[in-house]
Design a protein around this motif. Structure first.
Motif, mmCIF file in Angstrom:
data_model
loop_
_atom_site.group_PDB
_atom_site.id
_atom_site.type_symbol
_atom_site.label_atom_id
_atom_site.label_comp_id
_atom_site.label_asym_id
_atom_site.label_seq_id
_atom_site.Cartn_x
_atom_site.Cartn_y
_atom_site.Cartn_z
ATOM 1 N N PHE A 153 -9.781 3.097 5.118
ATOM 2 C CA PHE A 153 -9.526 2.246 3.954
ATOM 3 C C PHE A 153 -9.920 2.892 2.624
ATOM 4 N N PRO A 154 -11.120 3.476 2.479
ATOM 5 C CA PRO A 154 -11.490 4.026 1.163
ATOM 6 C C PRO A 154 -10.522 5.091 0.653
ATOM 7 N N ALA A 155 -10.065 5.963 1.541
ATOM 8 C CA ALA A 155 -9.133 7.007 1.114
ATOM 9 C C ALA A 155 -7.810 6.405 0.647
ATOM 10 N N PHE A 156 -7.327 5.404 1.362
ATOM 11 C CA PHE A 156 -6.075 4.756 0.955
ATOM 12 C C PHE A 156 -6.235 4.043 -0.383
ATOM 13 N N ALA A 157 -7.295 3.267 -0.524
ATOM 14 C CA ALA A 157 -7.518 2.539 -1.776
ATOM 15 C C ALA A 157 -7.641 3.512 -2.947
ATOM 16 N N ALA A 158 -8.383 4.595 -2.747
ATOM 17 C CA ALA A 158 -8.534 5.590 -3.813
ATOM 18 C C ALA A 158 -7.189 6.210 -4.167
ATOM 19 N N ALA A 159 -6.389 6.533 -3.155
ATOM 20 C CA ALA A 159 -5.086 7.158 -3.404
ATOM 21 C C ALA A 159 -4.177 6.245 -4.214
ATOM 22 N N ILE A 195 -3.435 -2.623 -0.830
ATOM 23 C CA ILE A 195 -4.877 -2.406 -0.697
ATOM 24 C C ILE A 195 -5.516 -3.641 -0.066
ATOM 25 N N LEU A 196 -5.134 -4.814 -0.528
ATOM 26 C CA LEU A 196 -5.680 -6.053 0.045
ATOM 27 C C LEU A 196 -5.281 -6.198 1.513
ATOM 28 N N GLN A 232 5.373 4.579 -5.383
ATOM 29 C CA GLN A 232 4.049 4.105 -4.998
ATOM 30 C C GLN A 232 4.155 2.902 -4.058
ATOM 31 N N ASP A 233 5.056 1.993 -4.376
ATOM 32 C CA ASP A 233 5.232 0.799 -3.549
ATOM 33 C C ASP A 233 5.724 1.150 -2.153
ATOM 34 N N VAL A 234 6.695 2.052 -2.076
ATOM 35 C CA VAL A 234 7.229 2.475 -0.776
ATOM 36 C C VAL A 234 6.137 3.165 0.040
ATOM 37 N N LEU A 235 5.352 4.029 -0.596
ATOM 38 C CA LEU A 235 4.257 4.692 0.113
ATOM 39 C C LEU A 235 3.233 3.681 0.608
ATOM 40 N N GLY A 236 2.944 2.673 -0.211
ATOM 41 C CA GLY A 236 1.994 1.633 0.202
ATOM 42 C C GLY A 236 2.487 0.878 1.430
ATOM 43 N N VAL A 237 3.739 0.497 1.420
ATOM 44 C CA VAL A 237 4.310 -0.223 2.572
ATOM 45 C C VAL A 237 4.372 0.692 3.796
ATOM 46 N N MET A 238 4.683 1.947 3.579
ATOM 47 C CA MET A 238 4.699 2.893 4.696
ATOM 48 C C MET A 238 3.307 3.041 5.305
ATOM 49 N N TYR A 239 2.281 3.078 4.460
ATOM 50 C CA TYR A 239 0.922 3.202 4.974
ATOM 51 C C TYR A 239 0.553 1.971 5.810
ATOM 52 N N ILE A 240 0.841 0.774 5.284
ATOM 53 C CA ILE A 240 0.534 -0.447 6.034
ATOM 54 C C ILE A 240 1.298 -0.454 7.358
ATOM 55 N N THR A 241 2.545 -0.026 7.328
ATOM 56 C CA THR A 241 3.333 0.062 8.558
ATOM 57 C C THR A 241 2.694 1.042 9.532
ATOM 58 N N SER A 242 2.236 2.180 9.023
ATOM 59 C CA SER A 242 1.602 3.162 9.905
ATOM 60 C C SER A 242 0.318 2.596 10.505
ATOM 61 N N ARG A 243 -0.433 1.816 9.730
ATOM 62 C CA ARG A 243 -1.666 1.232 10.254
ATOM 63 C C ARG A 243 -1.361 0.184 11.323
ATOM 64 N N LEU A 244 -0.326 -0.610 11.119
ATOM 65 C CA LEU A 244 0.053 -1.598 12.129
ATOM 66 C C LEU A 244 0.497 -0.900 13.417
#
Length: 128
Positions: free
Chosen positions: A62-68, A8-9, A83-95
């Motif tokens: 960002f709000p949708a990701f943080a809420a999820a 999230i950060l 949850q951790d893998v999904l978080g890293v996948m999301y950051i990777t997708s954003r990059l």
């Protein structure tokens, strides 16, 4: 704190990276322009304009990701590693999204955006 919560950060900082790219790559941003940065950014073209657009989209998602992430954490039905893998996948997708935007790869950018949305939805699905 979990990896997903740290993501999230990281997601909160990504728009700032895009803003920096937009301002620096324009080659003409100075303190004078900082009095009305929105007007300055609205008049950009090319790479700086795409970086600014990536910044705006990063703030929008960002709000949708943080809420999820928070819902998955609070509900607690999903394994933490998931949850951790999904978080890293999301950051990777954003990059990847930012890279595609900067490179002006519109079709690929849209696919990567859709993947990011799918990852956000996945947080809710694994929380059931």
């Amino acid at each position: 704190m979990t990896v997903a919560l740290w993501c999230i950060l990281i997601a909160l900082c990504l728009p700032l990276l895009c803003a920096l790219i937009a301002k620096v790559s324009s080659g003409r941003f100075g303190m004078k322009d900082n009095h009305d940065p929105r007007a300055f950014l609205d008049n950009l073209e090319g790479l700086p304009r795409r970086a600014h657009s990536a910044q705006q989209n990063s703030f929008e998602t960002f709000p949708a990701f943080a809420a999820a992430v928070l819902v998955a954490d609070i509900v607690g039905n999903a394994e933490q590693v998931t949850q951790d893998v999904l978080g890293v996948m999301y950051i990777t997708s954003r990059l990847l999204y930012i890279i595609c935007y900067l490179a002006d790869w519109a079709a690929l950018r849209s696919l990567v955006w859709l993947a990011g949305l799918g990852i956000i939805i996945s947080f809710f699905v694994v929380s059931v």
